[in-house]
Write a protein that holds these residues in place. Structure first.
Motif, PDB file in Angstrom:
ATOM      1  N   ARG A  81       5.489  17.312 -12.891  1.00  0.00           N
ATOM      2  CA  ARG A  81       6.760  18.038 -12.842  1.00  0.00           C
ATOM      3  C   ARG A  81       6.920  18.774 -11.511  1.00  0.00           C
ATOM      4  N   GLU A  82       5.867  19.471 -11.093  1.00  0.00           N
ATOM      5  CA  GLU A  82       5.924  20.200  -9.819  1.00  0.00           C
ATOM      6  C   GLU A  82       6.099  19.244  -8.640  1.00  0.00           C
ATOM      7  N   LYS A  83       5.372  18.148  -8.670  1.00  0.00           N
ATOM      8  CA  LYS A  83       5.459  17.173  -7.584  1.00  0.00           C
ATOM      9  C   LYS A  83       6.843  16.529  -7.519  1.00  0.00           C
ATOM     10  N   GLU A  84       7.416  16.216  -8.666  1.00  0.00           N
ATOM     11  CA  GLU A  84       8.743  15.611  -8.677  1.00  0.00           C
ATOM     12  C   GLU A  84       9.798  16.587  -8.140  1.00  0.00           C
ATOM     13  N   LEU A  85       9.662  17.855  -8.493  1.00  0.00           N
ATOM     14  CA  LEU A  85      10.602  18.844  -7.960  1.00  0.00           C
ATOM     15  C   LEU A  85      10.448  18.966  -6.448  1.00  0.00           C
ATOM     16  N   MET A  86       9.209  18.918  -5.957  1.00  0.00           N
ATOM     17  CA  MET A  86       8.997  18.952  -4.509  1.00  0.00           C
ATOM     18  C   MET A  86       9.588  17.704  -3.854  1.00  0.00           C
ATOM     19  N   GLY A  87       9.392  16.562  -4.479  1.00  0.00           N
ATOM     20  CA  GLY A  87       9.969  15.320  -3.956  1.00  0.00           C
ATOM     21  C   GLY A  87      11.483  15.375  -3.937  1.00  0.00           C
ATOM     22  N   LEU A  88      12.072  15.957  -4.978  1.00  0.00           N
ATOM     23  CA  LEU A  88      13.521  16.097  -5.045  1.00  0.00           C
ATOM     24  C   LEU A  88      14.029  16.985  -3.912  1.00  0.00           C
ATOM     25  N   ARG A  95       0.830  -1.206   0.000  1.00  0.00           N
ATOM     26  CA  ARG A  95       0.000   0.000   0.000  1.00  0.00           C
ATOM     27  C   ARG A  95       0.865   1.257   0.000  1.00  0.00           C
ATOM     28  N   ILE A  96       1.951   1.228   0.762  1.00  0.00           N
ATOM     29  CA  ILE A  96       2.855   2.387   0.780  1.00  0.00           C
ATOM     30  C   ILE A  96       3.448   2.609  -0.605  1.00  0.00           C
ATOM     31  N   TYR A  97       3.895   1.547  -1.263  1.00  0.00           N
ATOM     32  CA  TYR A  97       4.435   1.667  -2.615  1.00  0.00           C
ATOM     33  C   TYR A  97       3.367   2.248  -3.557  1.00  0.00           C
ATOM     34  N   ASN A  98       2.134   1.790  -3.410  1.00  0.00           N
ATOM     35  CA  ASN A  98       1.047   2.265  -4.261  1.00  0.00           C
ATOM     36  C   ASN A  98       0.762   3.742  -4.019  1.00  0.00           C
ATOM     37  N   ILE A  99       0.726   4.147  -2.764  1.00  0.00           N
ATOM     38  CA  ILE A  99       0.502   5.557  -2.443  1.00  0.00           C
ATOM     39  C   ILE A  99       1.620   6.407  -3.026  1.00  0.00           C
ATOM     40  N   ASP A 100       2.848   5.922  -2.923  1.00  0.00           N
ATOM     41  CA  ASP A 100       3.981   6.661  -3.471  1.00  0.00           C
ATOM     42  C   ASP A 100       3.807   6.867  -4.975  1.00  0.00           C
ATOM     43  N   THR A 101       3.445   5.815  -5.674  1.00  0.00           N
ATOM     44  CA  THR A 101       3.244   5.909  -7.123  1.00  0.00           C
ATOM     45  C   THR A 101       2.114   6.882  -7.452  1.00  0.00           C
ATOM     46  N   ASN A 102       1.007   6.758  -6.758  1.00  0.00           N
ATOM     47  CA  ASN A 102      -0.158   7.593  -7.056  1.00  0.00           C
ATOM     48  C   ASN A 102       0.037   9.057  -6.688  1.00  0.00           C
ATOM     49  N   THR A 103       0.859   9.326  -5.704  1.00  0.00           N
ATOM     50  CA  THR A 103       1.080  10.707  -5.262  1.00  0.00           C
ATOM     51  C   THR A 103       1.651  11.574  -6.373  1.00  0.00           C
TER      52      THR A 103
END
Length: 114
Positions: free
Chosen positions: A46-53, A29-37
């Motif tokens: 793009r914005e989310k990936e920059l925030m994750g970075l 479930r954690i892996y799935n939430i990570d993917t869906n986020t």
């Protein structure tokens, strides 16, 4: 393929397969939430990936930084955009983030050699 990139990808894939093969519902479930986020939503991928970075750099997780750099590379972000994200991470995280910025830039350049 750059050996740094190849090694990271192979290790990540191998270990994710092992972890997921243990059939733990919470981890799946954690892996799935990570993917869906990181899917498109009110914020772009793009914005989310920059925030994750940035968050990964501030939290000093080199594996997470590599993961987000790979995704940023694959979705077409450029070096100027990545460097601005690095600058935010260094501002928020302080000078302790500098060593992670070095490794992050090294990995970003390795991705560009592909």
């Amino acid at each position: 393929m750059n050996p740094k990139v190849k090694e990271f990808r192979e290790y990540r894939e191998k270990m994710n397969e092992k972890i997921l093969s243990k059939n733990n519902l919470v981890i799946k479930r954690i892996y799935n939430i990570d993917t869906n986020t990181y899917q498109e939503g009110a914020l772009s991928t793009r914005e989310k990936e920059l925030m994750g970075l940035v968050a990964s750099m501030v939290l000093r997780c080199d594996d997470c930084v590599k993961y987000h750099l790979e995704t940023c590379y694959n979705i077409g972000l450029n070096t100027d955009q990545i460097m601005e994200a690095f600058s935010v991470a260094n501002l928020v995280g302080g000078t302790i983030v500098i060593p992670h910025t070095r490794r992050a830039l090294e990995y970003w350049e390795a991705l560009q050699e592909e």
